[in-house]
Design a protein around this motif. Structure first.
Motif, PDB file in Angstrom:
ATOM      1  N   VAL A   1      91.646   0.608   0.345  1.00  0.00           N
ATOM      2  CA  VAL A   1      91.114   0.437   1.704  1.00  0.00           C
ATOM      3  C   VAL A   1      91.399   1.718   2.472  1.00  0.00           C
ATOM      4  N   PRO A   2      90.645   1.978   3.543  1.00  0.00           N
ATOM      5  CA  PRO A   2      90.882   3.190   4.336  1.00  0.00           C
ATOM      6  C   PRO A   2      92.253   3.185   5.007  1.00  0.00           C
ATOM      7  N   ALA A   3      92.881   4.331   5.020  1.00  0.00           N
ATOM      8  CA  ALA A   3      94.189   4.481   5.675  1.00  0.00           C
ATOM      9  C   ALA A   3      93.967   4.753   7.153  1.00  0.00           C
ATOM     10  N   ASP A   4      93.497   3.722   7.868  1.00  0.00           N
ATOM     11  CA  ASP A   4      93.156   3.886   9.278  1.00  0.00           C
ATOM     12  C   ASP A   4      93.996   3.016  10.199  1.00  0.00           C
ATOM     13  N   GLY A   5      94.936   2.266   9.628  1.00  0.00           N
ATOM     14  CA  GLY A   5      95.762   1.389  10.440  1.00  0.00           C
ATOM     15  C   GLY A   5      95.026   0.163  10.936  1.00  0.00           C
ATOM     16  N   ILE A   6      93.802  -0.037  10.459  1.00  0.00           N
ATOM     17  CA  ILE A   6      92.970  -1.141  10.917  1.00  0.00           C
ATOM     18  C   ILE A   6      92.504  -2.010   9.758  1.00  0.00           C
TER      19      ILE A   6
ATOM     20  N   ASN B   1     101.474  -2.891   6.546  1.00  0.00           N
ATOM     21  CA  ASN B   1     102.154  -4.011   7.194  1.00  0.00           C
ATOM     22  C   ASN B   1     101.357  -5.293   7.008  1.00  0.00           C
ATOM     23  N   PHE B   2     102.084  -6.368   6.729  1.00  0.00           N
ATOM     24  CA  PHE B   2     101.436  -7.667   6.597  1.00  0.00           C
ATOM     25  C   PHE B   2     101.157  -8.240   7.987  1.00  0.00           C
ATOM     26  N   VAL B   3      99.964  -8.789   8.157  1.00  0.00           N
ATOM     27  CA  VAL B   3      99.625  -9.446   9.411  1.00  0.00           C
ATOM     28  C   VAL B   3     100.530 -10.662   9.569  1.00  0.00           C
TER      29      VAL B   3
ATOM     30  N   LEU C   1      97.242  -7.740   4.152  1.00  0.00           N
ATOM     31  CA  LEU C   1      97.941  -6.466   4.295  1.00  0.00           C
ATOM     32  C   LEU C   1      97.066  -5.492   5.080  1.00  0.00           C
ATOM     33  N   ARG C   2      97.614  -4.978   6.175  1.00  0.00           N
ATOM     34  CA  ARG C   2      96.892  -3.981   6.970  1.00  0.00           C
ATOM     35  C   ARG C   2      97.317  -2.593   6.528  1.00  0.00           C
ATOM     36  N   SER C   3      96.339  -1.705   6.402  1.00  0.00           N
ATOM     37  CA  SER C   3      96.631  -0.364   5.891  1.00  0.00           C
ATOM     38  C   SER C   3      97.502   0.425   6.851  1.00  0.00           C
TER      39      SER C   3
END
Length: 346
Positions: free
Chosen positions: A44-49, A75-77, A100-102
């Motif tokens: 997934v993109p490393a965009d924090g989103i 980080n896990f939501v 999991l959020r990137s």
């Protein structure tokens, strides 16, 4: 025929020791292991989103029903800690899901999944955080390439953000311009907008400056930045009014013959750009006469320019046409005055 008593006991023991797929012993077949973990995507993109769903599966009637997910990156939501982890209870089908959020950093997240309170080997998988496409997070929807530098024009600037951006401050877009203003009355180079939850777009008005030049427009959200360039082009006058402080001057070379000219540059919409250059001419029968003692040929914020004319003792008595025209444009204004013989001013 009756089986011997010893054989019956042995058969009963074998039945009692039959493998139970619902207990915590892992079958020999890897495809039927007690704990299985899959990810909806491997990168997934490393965009924090961006997020990826992880699903852990065990037998539905297992005694231990809590699954712990731990990630080395991201980080896990709903999770906590560093590294981030979360515990999820399995549902009726024996599945537990975590999101999991990137991170904003490129790299590989090693995710460990285990059954809490069970002596079953933990499972691991990898999720790669790859370079994101900035346009997938933030983009300009509407930015004109050219605008008039007329000091008043209000232009809508529209930005769009990714639907996955969480609410609150995380959706705030900061816009900055190097030229122009986000306020019609004051100089405001920076503003913040929160895109609509309905269509993920936000709009702000950018007011044109009176100064000609290139503006760099920047938008930033979630550490992703996009830029655009707007050219503020010259807003020329369409009309010029010429005022004279006298209607007659003597043909002298001293200050007694000086004539002050003030020209007012205007346009139907907005203001004329700052520093618009004009050309002053004093004409008799199409030929230049006299001289200009001083000139301020660049317009100010009010569209005014000024000059001082002198007959210089060489201008023949009669009507002189004072012309002011926009250099490089089509606007022109004129006024007439009389030059009299030296010493004969009425």
């Amino acid at each position: 025929m009756k089986l011997p008593i010893l054989a019956v006991v042995l058969l009963t023991a074998l039945v009692a020791c039959k493998y139970d797929e619902d207990d915590f012993r892992s079958p020999t077949d890897p495809a039927r292991q007690f704990l299985q973990v899959v990810a909806a995507a491997s990168s997934v993109p490393a965009d924090g989103i961006s997020t990826v769903e992880l699903t852990a599966s065990i037998t539905p009637d297992a005694a231990q029903r809590t699954i712990q997910f731990t990630a080395s990156l991201g980080n896990f939501v709903g999770g906590s800690g560093a590294p981030s982890s979360i515990q999820v209870t399995i549902d009726a089908s024996g599945r537990a899901r975590a999101v999991l959020r990137s991170s904003l950093a490129l790299g590989t997240s090693f995710v460990t999944v285990q059954v809490v309170g069970a002596t079953v080997a933990a499972q691991t998988l990898q999720v790669n955080f790859v370079a994101p496409d900035p346009n997938s997070i933030l983009r300009f929807v509407s930015v004109p390439a050219n605008l008039p530098a007329d000091g008043t024009r209000a232009t809508a600037i529209v930005v769009a953000v990714a639907p996955g951006l969480s609410g609150g401050d995380a959706r705030n877009v900061t816009l900055t311009t190097s030229l122009g203003s986000f306020s019609p009355t004051t100089s405001q180079a920076t503003t913040n907008i929160t895109p609509s939850a309905a269509d993920n777009t936000g709009t702000v008005l950018l007011y044109s400056p009176q100064t000609v030049g290139l503006a760099t427009l920047s938008a930033q959200v979630a550490q992703v930045q996009r830029t655009a360039v707007i050219s503020f082009d010259r807003a020329p006058p369409t009309a010029i009014r010429v005022d004279l402080d006298k209607l007659q001057v003597p043909n002298t070379s001293d200050s007694a013959g000086n004539l002050t000219i003030t020209a007012f540059l205007s346009r139907p919409n907005g203001k004329v750009s700052l520093d618009t250059r004009v050309i002053f001419e004093a004409l008799v029968a199409g030929a230049s006469v006299g001289r200009f003692v001083s000139q301020s040929p660049l317009s100010d914020a009010n569209g005014q320019v000024a000059a001082v004319f002198s007959p210089a003792g060489t201008t023949p008595p009669g009507t002189v046409t004072l012309s002011v025209r926009d250099e490089g444009g089509n606007a022109r204004g004129t006024a007439t005055f009389e030059v009299t013989a030296a010493g004969s001013l009425r």
